[in-house]
Design a protein around this motif. Structure first.
Motif: not given
Length: 340
Positions: A150, A152, A186, A255
């Motif tokens: 992921k 971020s 996100l 999130v």
């Protein structure tokens, strides 16, 4: 330093940590020291202590090579100074993924790519964060790794205009413009926000109104009553303030937050001591892996990365910056910290 060394024998880490019991806990590995162990010795120490997660602040080849076959889950940062080229050129992002991810995967267990650390909206490179995230995400998708890795960014409490009480947490106007498209990214990619949470700095910034017990998880009862929610420690309050700020943005309630740094120094200020730091780390570990969550997000372990593995004698800034290590550079534990 002498007092710290005298207490080393009292503050021993358990010889072996069960990986099954340490899934929420990681340790950041900084390399800003001229007396640190070899990289392979560091990886061996992670394995010996059962520390199953690591964060590094750039894709250092020597670290990535030493991680091969270790099964340690990894956050790897794109250093702040390297963000702009990845934002400006999709092929540069593809090459970054090839050189720093695919070259080592699947032997290295990459989990998150952190595009920048503590970048504020007024920084020159702030406008490049989201485009770099998007280009790296496209490269990850092209490699078929979007379900494993992921993308971020790592932020911190300075983005909040209001952080207390937690139910009033909100981004400032500039931060909102900066964060809103990042939050959308996100949400679209089912990725967490990485947040550095430091009760230490909260305490030393306002000791008249924030008690040391509240910061160290040692308050005997509720300190802050926020509507129906009660807060017994500053860590939860800071984390929930970020959750509230996220929830104010469309889709932000979905999130999750990963605590990408937290720690307490053992020297360098009136609040810095081996006793205080050991108390913080021990209580923090028990709290985040205990499954209670926070008052606003109850009932689950909090994925958390302790800062940091070693004292780093070449860190700049306040003297405390050199003393956040769980271990001394000779690999001796500083605290009675148990991950089991």
């Amino acid at each position: 330093m002498a007092s710290m060394l005298a207490l080393v024998g009292l503050f021993l880490l358990t010889p072996r940590i069960s990986r099954a019991g340490a899934q929420s806990i990681g340790v950041c590995y900084g390399l800003n020291g001229n007396d640190l162990p070899s990289t392979q010795d560091v990886i061996n120490l992670y394995n010996e202590k059962g520390i199953a997660k690591m964060r590094i602040y750039a894709p250092f080849p020597q670290v990535l090579n030493a991680l091969r076959g270790s099964n340690i889950e990894l956050i790897v940062d794109v250093a702040n100074e390297d963000i702009e080229p990845l934002a400006s050129d999709a092929s540069a992002a593809a090459h970054w993924v090839q050189d720093n991810i695919l070259r080592y995967s699947p032997d290295v267990q990459f989990k998150y790519i952190a595009v920048g650390n503590e970048v504020l909206p007024n920084f020159d490179n702030a406008k490049y964060i989201l485009p770099a995230m998007e280009n790296l995400q496209n490269a990850i998708i092209a490699a078929g790794l979007q379900d494993q890795i992921k993308v971020s960014t790592a932020t911190y409490t300075a983005l909040l205009a209001v952080s207390s009480p937690p139910s009033q947490g909100s981004f400032g106007n500039d931060s909102k413009l900066f964060m809103k498209p990042i939050i959308n990214f996100l949400v679209q990619n089912n990725a967490p926000l990485l947040v550095n949470i430091y009760p230490y700095f909260g305490y030393i910034g306002d000791p008249a109104n924030i008690g040391l017990e509240y910061a160290l998880f040692t308050s005997p009862g509720i300190v802050v009553q926020d509507g129906l929610l009660g807060y017994q420690n500053l860590f939860d309050a800071m984390l929930d303030a970020h959750y509230t700020a996220l929830e104010r943005e469309e889709g932000g309630n979905t999130v999750e937050i990963v605590v990408s740094e937290t720690g307490w120094p053992s020297e360098g200020s009136s609040a810095s001591s081996v006793e205080n730091a050991g108390t913080y780390y021990k209580n923090l570990i028990n709290h985040v892996k205990g499954g209670s969550g926070t008052p606003r997000r109850p009932g689950k372990a909090i994925e958390t990365y302790l800062f940091a593995m070693f004292d780093e004698n070449e860190k700049t800034g306040d003297e405390t910056e050199k003393h956040f290590g769980l271990f001394t550079p000779n690999k001796q534990p500083k605290y009675a910290v148990s991950f089991t």
